[in-house]
Design an enzyme around this catalytic site. Sequence first.
Site, mmCIF file in Angstrom:
data_model
loop_
_atom_site.group_PDB
_atom_site.id
_atom_site.type_symbol
_atom_site.label_atom_id
_atom_site.label_comp_id
_atom_site.label_asym_id
_atom_site.label_seq_id
_atom_site.Cartn_x
_atom_site.Cartn_y
_atom_site.Cartn_z
ATOM 1 N N ASP A 1 3.083 13.317 2.391
ATOM 2 C CA ASP A 1 3.215 13.451 4.200
ATOM 3 C C ASP A 1 2.213 11.867 4.448
ATOM 4 O OD1 ASP A 1 3.008 13.378 6.562
ATOM 5 O OD2 ASP A 1 1.499 14.312 7.120
ATOM 6 N N ASP B 1 0.736 5.286 6.082
ATOM 7 C CA ASP B 1 -0.763 5.638 5.757
ATOM 8 C C ASP B 1 -0.266 6.945 5.446
ATOM 9 O OD1 ASP B 1 0.716 6.141 8.174
ATOM 10 O OD2 ASP B 1 -1.715 6.485 9.678
ATOM 11 N N ASP C 1 9.429 12.236 8.172
ATOM 12 C CA ASP C 1 8.202 13.233 8.681
ATOM 13 C C ASP C 1 7.657 14.450 8.901
ATOM 14 O OD1 ASP C 1 5.393 12.391 8.750
ATOM 15 O OD2 ASP C 1 5.529 11.194 10.904
ATOM 16 N N GLU D 1 -0.338 5.830 11.414
ATOM 17 C CA GLU D 1 0.180 6.856 12.391
ATOM 18 C C GLU D 1 0.072 7.814 12.860
ATOM 19 O OE1 GLU D 1 3.197 10.877 13.129
ATOM 20 O OE2 GLU D 1 1.369 10.194 11.818
ATOM 21 N N HIS E 1 -1.854 17.585 5.570
ATOM 22 C CA HIS E 1 -3.562 17.370 6.399
ATOM 23 C C HIS E 1 -3.973 18.082 5.168
ATOM 24 C CE1 HIS E 1 -2.026 15.724 9.772
ATOM 25 N NE2 HIS E 1 -1.016 14.480 8.538
HETATM 26 ZN ZN LIG Z 1 3.071 12.834 8.889
#
Ligand SMILES: [Zn+2]
Length: 373
Positions: A107, A79, A164, A140, A345
């Site tokens: 990411d 995700d 990650d 996640e 993000h």
């Molecule tokens: Zn991540």
Amino acid sequence: MANTERAKQLFLDMARINSPSGRERPMVDFLMPILADMGFEVAEDDSAPEFGGEAGNLIAWRSGSVPSAKSIFFCCHLDTVEPTEGINIVEDGDTIRTDGKSILGADDKAGIAAVIEGLRMLMESGAAHGDIQVLFDVSEENGLHGAKALDRSKIRAEMGFVLDTERPAASITWSAPSHESVHVEITGAAAHAGLAPEKGVSAIVAASRAIAKMNLGRIDDETTANVGVIEGGKARNIIPDHAVVHAEARSRSEEKLVDQVDHMRTVFESEAEAIGAKAVVRSEREYTGFRLTENDPVVRLAASAARRVGVEVNYREGGGGSDANVFNAAGVPCVLIGMACEGAHSASESLRVPDLVLSADFVLALCLEAAEV
Ligand SMILES: [Zn+2]
């Protein structure tokens, strides 16, 4: 060396798949045949209903031919955060980003692309290897739900690598904090602000007094705390009888975390009491931290893989939570590995192709080192 064009193309294909948390079905459907073609037994677990997702975790296994090898797993999440809809990808030399209207999703798709490319190289090389497991989990970003719901017995490998975390690629994050959420409910007494202020007890004043006295921000080099949300009050002319505060604390030291949460609880309770209000503080463990050392086999393996690909061994302390927290807490040692993502993000998120190649080479090196120990 990794096949740069192939790795990059795989990343671009996945970046164009919209897969926010809970809506990873197209990613599972895209990756299952790829892993099956590479000789993996592929399955999707039935965890999706537990967290209201549309797809479960993708679990793949390939038995090796080296019985003495360490069995290892690679984990990435399927995700992404949002927005990703209508993604417009811009290639600028070696850098891939979006037009700034959406995130890129490197990411964690840069991690997935590195794992697939690394394993493809391994299969093509014909090199002997040990047992390898791939865990591509879901949901996640909104609370590590896929990893938390994954049945422990399905993790067959003895140690793992979670790709990650951001650049530098092939860096080794060997610790992460524990995280506690703090929920506060303050009750005072409502009154007309103009006619009878003496009869009121302001829940907002109680919260403000407490927050002003509280140690927040970076408490020390391994502890942080934050008040993130405050809600309360009904109208300008009513003394508010109710306020809710959402706060958190994180620390890589269990003792310091307990102390910080205690401090926050005490200050909320005493400052509320000082003006005749009442604070009820509830804290909840979101995830548990971990700390590995140079002596842990999983760290040793990662360090030898770094040397094998010719990069300096780069150990880092983690500041956030990831699937690695969940697996370490479940007794499966794993470290976080840096991959090709920067600015996660955010709409300025980017991927550097040389880092993608390096992470894929690192995945291959891990498999080869695991077979040699
Ligand atoms: Zn991540």
